[in-house]
Design a protein around this motif. Structure first.
Motif, PDB file in Angstrom:
ATOM      1  N   MET A 207       0.827  -1.205   0.000  1.00  0.00           N
ATOM      2  CA  MET A 207       0.000   0.000   0.000  1.00  0.00           C
ATOM      3  C   MET A 207       0.864   1.259   0.000  1.00  0.00           C
ATOM      4  N   GLU A 208       1.966   1.220   0.743  1.00  0.00           N
ATOM      5  CA  GLU A 208       2.891   2.351   0.806  1.00  0.00           C
ATOM      6  C   GLU A 208       4.111   2.048  -0.059  1.00  0.00           C
ATOM      7  N   PRO A 209       4.349   2.839  -1.105  1.00  0.00           N
ATOM      8  CA  PRO A 209       5.596   2.642  -1.864  1.00  0.00           C
ATOM      9  C   PRO A 209       6.817   2.954  -0.996  1.00  0.00           C
ATOM     10  N   ARG A 210       7.987   2.706  -1.549  1.00  0.00           N
ATOM     11  CA  ARG A 210       9.223   2.976  -0.814  1.00  0.00           C
ATOM     12  C   ARG A 210       9.413   4.482  -0.614  1.00  0.00           C
ATOM     13  N   VAL A 211       9.902   4.849   0.566  1.00  0.00           N
ATOM     14  CA  VAL A 211      10.226   6.241   0.865  1.00  0.00           C
ATOM     15  C   VAL A 211      11.494   6.242   1.713  1.00  0.00           C
ATOM     16  N   VAL A 212      12.431   7.134   1.373  1.00  0.00           N
ATOM     17  CA  VAL A 212      13.696   7.224   2.102  1.00  0.00           C
ATOM     18  C   VAL A 212      14.036   8.690   2.318  1.00  0.00           C
ATOM     19  N   MET A 213      14.473   9.016   3.524  1.00  0.00           N
ATOM     20  CA  MET A 213      14.916  10.374   3.838  1.00  0.00           C
ATOM     21  C   MET A 213      16.211  10.269   4.630  1.00  0.00           C
ATOM     22  N   ALA A 214      17.209  11.067   4.272  1.00  0.00           N
ATOM     23  CA  ALA A 214      18.506  10.980   4.940  1.00  0.00           C
ATOM     24  C   ALA A 214      19.047  12.358   5.260  1.00  0.00           C
ATOM     25  N   GLU A 215      19.810  12.401   6.347  1.00  0.00           N
ATOM     26  CA  GLU A 215      20.444  13.642   6.790  1.00  0.00           C
ATOM     27  C   GLU A 215      21.828  13.308   7.336  1.00  0.00           C
ATOM     28  N   HIS A 216      22.802  14.139   6.996  1.00  0.00           N
ATOM     29  CA  HIS A 216      24.174  13.945   7.473  1.00  0.00           C
ATOM     30  C   HIS A 216      24.517  15.007   8.502  1.00  0.00           C
ATOM     31  N   ASP A 217      24.960  14.567   9.666  1.00  0.00           N
ATOM     32  CA  ASP A 217      25.402  15.484  10.717  1.00  0.00           C
ATOM     33  C   ASP A 217      26.913  15.653  10.579  1.00  0.00           C
ATOM     34  N   LYS A 218      27.340  16.834  10.208  1.00  0.00           N
ATOM     35  CA  LYS A 218      28.755  17.060   9.929  1.00  0.00           C
ATOM     36  C   LYS A 218      29.609  16.923  11.178  1.00  0.00           C
ATOM     37  N   ALA A 240      26.136   1.068   5.164  1.00  0.00           N
ATOM     38  CA  ALA A 240      27.430   1.451   5.734  1.00  0.00           C
ATOM     39  C   ALA A 240      28.556   0.595   5.174  1.00  0.00           C
ATOM     40  N   LYS A 241      28.442  -0.711   5.324  1.00  0.00           N
ATOM     41  CA  LYS A 241      29.550  -1.605   4.993  1.00  0.00           C
ATOM     42  C   LYS A 241      29.615  -1.939   3.502  1.00  0.00           C
ATOM     43  N   GLU A 242      28.469  -2.229   2.895  1.00  0.00           N
ATOM     44  CA  GLU A 242      28.480  -2.685   1.507  1.00  0.00           C
ATOM     45  C   GLU A 242      28.701  -1.557   0.509  1.00  0.00           C
ATOM     46  N   ALA A 270      19.294   0.101  -4.355  1.00  0.00           N
ATOM     47  CA  ALA A 270      20.248   1.075  -4.882  1.00  0.00           C
ATOM     48  C   ALA A 270      19.799   2.494  -4.554  1.00  0.00           C
ATOM     49  N   GLU A 271      18.507   2.752  -4.687  1.00  0.00           N
ATOM     50  CA  GLU A 271      17.989   4.098  -4.426  1.00  0.00           C
ATOM     51  C   GLU A 271      18.239   4.528  -2.979  1.00  0.00           C
ATOM     52  N   ASP A 272      18.123   3.581  -2.034  1.00  0.00           N
ATOM     53  CA  ASP A 272      18.356   3.906  -0.625  1.00  0.00           C
ATOM     54  C   ASP A 272      19.774   4.437  -0.425  1.00  0.00           C
ATOM     55  N   ALA A 273      20.722   3.749  -1.026  1.00  0.00           N
ATOM     56  CA  ALA A 273      22.124   4.134  -0.872  1.00  0.00           C
ATOM     57  C   ALA A 273      22.395   5.490  -1.510  1.00  0.00           C
ATOM     58  N   VAL A 274      21.760   5.761  -2.657  1.00  0.00           N
ATOM     59  CA  VAL A 274      21.968   7.048  -3.321  1.00  0.00           C
ATOM     60  C   VAL A 274      21.451   8.193  -2.455  1.00  0.00           C
ATOM     61  N   VAL A 275      20.299   7.996  -1.828  1.00  0.00           N
ATOM     62  CA  VAL A 275      19.749   9.042  -0.956  1.00  0.00           C
ATOM     63  C   VAL A 275      20.710   9.321   0.205  1.00  0.00           C
ATOM     64  N   ALA A 276      21.276   8.282   0.795  1.00  0.00           N
ATOM     65  CA  ALA A 276      22.232   8.473   1.896  1.00  0.00           C
ATOM     66  C   ALA A 276      23.466   9.232   1.420  1.00  0.00           C
ATOM     67  N   PHE A 277      23.985   8.837   0.277  1.00  0.00           N
ATOM     68  CA  PHE A 277      25.145   9.544  -0.272  1.00  0.00           C
ATOM     69  C   PHE A 277      24.798  10.998  -0.570  1.00  0.00           C
ATOM     70  N   ALA A 278      23.630  11.236  -1.153  1.00  0.00           N
ATOM     71  CA  ALA A 278      23.235  12.590  -1.542  1.00  0.00           C
ATOM     72  C   ALA A 278      23.151  13.514  -0.334  1.00  0.00           C
TER      73      ALA A 278
END
Length: 774
Positions: A207-218, A240-242, A270-278
Motif C-alpha cells: 500500500m505504501e511505496p518505498r520512501v527514504v529520507m537521509a540527513e548527514h550530521d557534519k 554502511a559496509k556494503e 540502490a535508491e536507498d544508498a543514493v539518498v544516503a550519499f546525496a
C-alpha cells in the motif's frame, strides 16, 4: 485475584483488537512520507528507457541550469567518490563448478544499463517539481544492445548475455537427490504424471511505496536514514559496509509506520544508498518518495519460474519418485536472497507433508534484462507447493483416486515426528491427516456433487480444488534481542528488533507481556524501528512471533526476577520469599507489598531495565488444508469463487483475530496470482507492459467470498517456548494451488482433462475461455 482472572482478556489466546489501529484510523500514523522537516530537499531518479544498452555520455548541465536544482549525481560521480557496488557472493556454483556469477550492481548505472528502470542519475532540488524537471533535462546518449527477456529465452543457446562473465546467463545451479534412483522409480512406476508449470512474475505493490529520507550530521560525521523497511539493522549495515564503506555506527536507521512490506522492503535498494550519499554530498536533508511506477519498474518482483515437474506412483497411489527441473528468473542484478529463495529455500519444502524420499531436483538461476526478483510473500515456498499440489491433482485424475485420498495415502504419519525430509529439513511436529479431515468437513467434501448439479442448472461449471501443504518459517535466524523498561510513571516499554509493517505484532507482543506482568494492556508500549536501540534480523519469513515473541516472554520473566531482587531490599525479605502477581510484589503470607511501578520509581534512573538476548532452537512448520470451489461462466471464461475454506495448524495462537486476518489476507494474495496478477515485459524490447494499475490487475473485493477458517492449536511447535508457528505466508501458499486445481477440476469434469493439466496462471477469462473451447 491473579493475572489470569483480571487481565486474561488482554493476554495471549484472546481476540484482542489491534492496539496499533487507533492511530492509523485517526490519521495519526507516522509513515516516512509524513515527515516533512523544514529545508528538506527532494530527489528524483532518471531511469533507463532501455533494457540493455551502453551509456555513451551523460550531460547534467541542462539539469543544473534549472532553478531550484541543487545537484545532479551520476554513476561516474559515485565511482569517483569511492561508493561501492552491491555485490552478490554466495557459495552456490555454476554447472561447470565455477563460482556463482552475478554482475555487481552500481547504485547508479555505470557504463551499462541492464533493465528498463535502472537508475542512471539522481537530481536533488528544493521542490519535487524542480527535481522532476531536472531529471527530464539530463541528457543521456545510449547505444542499444539486444536484450535477454524471459527465463526460457535467456537460457537458450545464443541468447544475448546480460553480463559477459555469466556465460549462458546462468548465475548458479543446484542439484538434490539421486537421479539414478528416480529414473529407476519412473521406469518401474504404475503411473507417471508430468506437468510444465509457470509461476508468473508478480509485483508486491504494498500500500505504501518505498520512501527514504537521509540527513548527514557534519559534527559527528553520522548519517540518519528514515525509511520504510522490514529490516532496520540490515539496512544500516548494508548502506554502511556494503556501499559507503563506513562503520555501521556511523549510520542510524529509523523506521516508523510501514504500509506493508511482503518481502519487498527487506534488503537495501540502490535508491536507498543514493539518498544516503546525496545527503552527505549536498549537506542537506534529502528525501525520495517512490511513485507507484518507480516501484513497478525497480522494486523487487516475486516468483518468475518455469518448471517441469513429474511424479512416479505405484499401483496404490504411493509416490515413488519426484523429479523437478526449474529455471528461475533472477532479473539483471540478483541479490543473495534472490538466489537462495529459488535454489535452496523453495526446494526445502518441495516434498511438503508427503513421505517422498526419492527426489531428483535441478534448479537453475538465470539472468535476464529485467528488474530483480526476490522475496515476496512466501518466497520460494509458494512456487514449490504449487508444483507438488498441481501434480497431486493430476495424479488423482490419472489414477482415478479421490484427490483427498491420494494425499492421505502419501502423508507423513505424526508418529514419525520429528521427521527429516528428503532435503534434510526436520519437521518438529505435524498432524497432517488431522488437518485434512478438518478441511474436508468444513468444505462438505462429500456434498460436492449436489452443488455441481445446482451450478449446472444455472449454466455454470463447478470445480473443486484442494491443497494440503506446509511451509518453513524463520529465515534460519533464531536469536532475538528485546529490551524492557518498567518506568516509574506507570508504563512498561518493550523494544523489539523485529519490525511492525501492518501484521499486528505490536498487539501480540503486548499480549505476551500482559501474560507475565499481569497489568492492563494499555500499560504496555511496544516500540520498533531504531537501529541505535538494538540490532536484529528484522521481520521476514514469518519469524517475528516465534523468535521475538519468545524473546519478549524471556525478557519479561527476567524483568520480574530482577524486580524481585530489587524488592527484597525494600521489603526486607529474601527474593525467594517474594511472589509477583498483578503488577505487585508481595512477601508470601503477609500484607507487605510494593507495586512494580512504585519499585521502578525508586531506582536511580526511575526505571527497571532489562536487555535480553535469547534464541529458539529451530524453524516452525505451519501447515494447512485449503479447499476452494469455483464456478466458471462457459460463455465468458470468467471464474467466480463459490467457497473457500481452510483448516490450519498454527501451533498455539496468541491472537486469533490477527492469525485469521493473516491467513485470509495471504489467501487473497494467492488468489490474485491465480486469477489476475502478472508482470509482463515485451519479449523483444524488454519494455514493461504492466507498470501501472491500469495494466497490472490486482485482486478486488468482488473476487472473494466469505472465508471459513479453522485454527487447530492441538499441535504446538516444539522449537520455541510459546509453541507458536509462523503464519504470515501460510494463506498465500495454499490459495494459489487450491484455486487453480479447482479450475482444472471444472475443466476435467467437462471433457477437457488434457487441457486441465496444461492450465497456466493467471486464469484470466480469455485464457479460461480458450481452454474450454479448444
Amino acid at each position: 485475584m491473579n493475572a489470569v482472572s483480571e487481565f486474561g482478556r488482554f493476554g495471549s489466546g484472546q481476540k484482542v483488537r489491534r492496539v496499533e489501529d487507533q492511530a492509523l484510523l485517526e490519521g495519526a500514523g507516522q509513515f516516512t512520507d509524513d515527515f516533512a522537516p523544514s529545508g528538506v530537499t527532494h530527489l528524483v531518479f532518471l531511469r533507463s528507457p532501455h533494457a540493455h544498452a551502453k551509456i555513451l555520455s551523460v550531460d547534467t548541465a541542462p539539469a543544473l541550469a534549472i532553478p531550484g536544482v541543487i545537484a545532479v549525481i551520476t554513476g561516474a560521480d559515485l565511482l569517483a567518490a569511492g561508493v561501492k557496488p552491491l555485490v552478490t557472493a554466495m557459495p552456490f556454483k555454476r554447472p561447470d563448478g565455477s563460482a556463482l556469477a552475478a554482475p555487481p550492481r552500481p547504485v547508479l548505472a555505470q557504463e551499462m544499463v541492464r533493465f528498463v528502470g535502472e537508475p542512471v542519475a539522481a537530481v536533488i532540488a528544493e521542490t519535487p517539481a524542480a527535481a522532476r524537471d531536472g531529471a527530464e533535462a539530463v541528457l543521456v546518449e545510449y547505444a542499444e544492445r539486444p536484450a535477454a527477456i524471459g527465463v526460457t529465452n535467456a537460457a537458450a543457446p545464443g541468447a544475448p548475455l546480460v553480463w559477459p562473465e555469466a556465460t549462458g546467463n546462468v548465475v548458479a545451479q543446484t542439484h538434490y537427490g539421486d537421479k539414478a534412483a528416480v529414473d529407476a522409480a519412473f521406469a518401474a512406476a504404475a503411473h507417471t504424471v508430468s506437468l510444465d508449470l509457470t509461476n508468473q512474475r508478480l509485483a508486491p505493490v504494498s500500500m505504501e511505496p518505498r520512501v527514504v529520507m537521509a540527513e548527514h550530521d557534519k559534527a559527528s560525521d553520522r548519517i540518519t536514514i528514515r525509511m520504510s523497511s522490514q529490516m532496520p539493522s540490515g539496512a544500516r549495515d548494508a548502506v554502511a559496509k556494503e556501499v559507503l564503506g563506513i562503520p555501521p555506527e556511523k549510520v542510524r536507521v529509523l523506521v516508523g509506520d510501514v504500509g506493508g512490506g511482503f518481502g519487498m522492503k527487506t534488503g537495501l535498494y540502490a535508491e536507498d544508498a543514493v539518498v544516503a550519499f546525496a545527503a552527505k554530498h549536498t549537506g542537506r536533508m534529502v528525501k525520495w518518495a517512490a511513485t507507484r511506477m518507480d516501484d513497478f519498474l525497480s522494486a523487487l518482483h516475486g516468483r518468475d519460474t518455469e518448471s517441469t515437474a513429474e511424479l512416479a506412483l505405484d499401483a496404490n497411489g504411493k509416490v515413488t519418485g519426484f523429479r523437478v527441473r526449474t529455471l528461475a528468473d533472477m532479473g539483471a542484478y540478483p541479490r543473495p536472497p534472490s538466489v537462495a529463495i529459488q535454489l535452496l529455500i523453495g526446494p526445502w519444502v518441495s516434498t511438503s507433508i508427503y513421505d517422498i524420499t526419492n527426489i531428483d531436483f535441478t534448479f537453475t538461476a538465470v539472468l535476464t534484462n529485467t528488474a530483480t526478483t526476490g522475496p515476496y510473500r512466501g518466497a520460494g515456498r509458494p512456487e514449490a507447493i504449487y508444483l507438488i499440489e498441481r501434480l497431486m491433482d493430476a495424479a488423482a485424475r490419472k489414477t482415478g483416486i479421490d484427490p483427498a485420498d491420494l494425499r492421505r495415502r502419501n502423508m507423513i504419519d505424526p508418529g514419525r515426528m520429528p521427521y527429516k525430509n528428503a532435503m534434510g529439513q526436520t519437521y518438529d511436529s505435524g498432524a497432517f491427516a488431522q488437518i485434512l479431515d478438518q478441511g474436508l468437513k468444513l468444505a462438505d467434501w462429500g456434498g460436492f456433487a449436489a452443488r455441481a448439479e445446482a451450478s449446472k442448472a444455472r449454466g455454470r461449471l463447478r470445480g473443486r480444488g484442494i491443497a494440503t501443504f506446509l511451509e518453513w518459517t524463520g529465515g534460519n535466524v533464531f536469536e532475538e534481542r528485546v529490551t524492557i523498561a518498567v518506568k516509574g510513571e506507570g508504563e512498561i516499554e518493550v523494544y523489539a528488533t523485529t519490525q511492525a509493517m501492518g501484521q499486528g505484532i505490536g498487539t501480540s507482543y503486548a499480549q505476551l507481556a500482559v501474560d507475565v506482568f499481569g497489568v492492563s494492556i494499555d500499560k504496555i508500549k511496544v516500540v520498533f524501528g531504531d537501529s541505535d536501540r538494538g540490532s536484529g534480523f528484522g521481520s521476514a519469513g514469518s519469524r517475528s512471533l516465534f523468535t521475538a515473541g519468545s524473546a519478549v516472554k524471556v525478557a519479561a520473566d527476567k524483568t520480574v526476577d530482577t524486580a524481585k531482587d530489587l524488592a527484597s531490599d525494600v521489603l526486607e525479605a529474601s527474593a525467594a520469599d517474594l511472589e509477583y502477581r498483578d503488577g505487585r510484589i508481595e512477601v508470601a503470607g503477609t500484607d507487605k507489598a510494593i507495586g512494580l511501578f512504585e519499585l521502578a520509581a525508586k531506582q536511580p534512573d526511575g526505571r527497571i531495565f532489562i536487555d535480553s538476548t535469547s534464541s529458539v532452537s529451530g524453524p516452525t512448520w505451519p501447515n494447512g488444508c485449503h479447499i476452494c470451489e469455483v464456478e466458471i461462466d462457459p460463455d465468458t471464461g470468467e471464474v467466480e469463487l463459490a467457497s473457500y475454506v481452510s483448516a490450519n495448524d498454527a501451533g498455539r495462537v496468541v491472537n486469533p483475530l490477527i492469525v485469521e486476518g493473516q491467513i485470509v489476507g495471504g489467501a487473497l494474495q494467492g488468489i490474485g496470482q491465480a486469477l489476475c496478477e502478472h508482470v509482463i515485459y515485451d519479449a523483444e524490447t524488454g519494455q514493461p507492459l504492466s507498470a501501472s494499475f491500469m495494466d497490472y490487475c490486482m485482486p478486488r473485493a468482488d473476487m472473494i467470498v466469505d472465508f471459513a477458517t479453522v485454527l487447530d492449536q492441538s499441535v504446538p511447535c516444539r522449537t520455541n517456548p510459546l509453541g507458536v508457528k509462523g503464519v504470515g505466508e501460510l494463506g498465500t501458499i495454499g490459495a494459489t494451488p487450491a484455486l487453480v486445481n479447482a479450475v482444472a477440476d471444472a475443466l476435467a469434469r467437462n471433457g477437457r482433462a488434457a487441457v486441465a493439466d496444461a492450465l497456466q496462471m493467471p486464469l484470466t477469462p480469455p485464457r479460461v475461455w480458450a481452454a474450454l473451447n479448444g
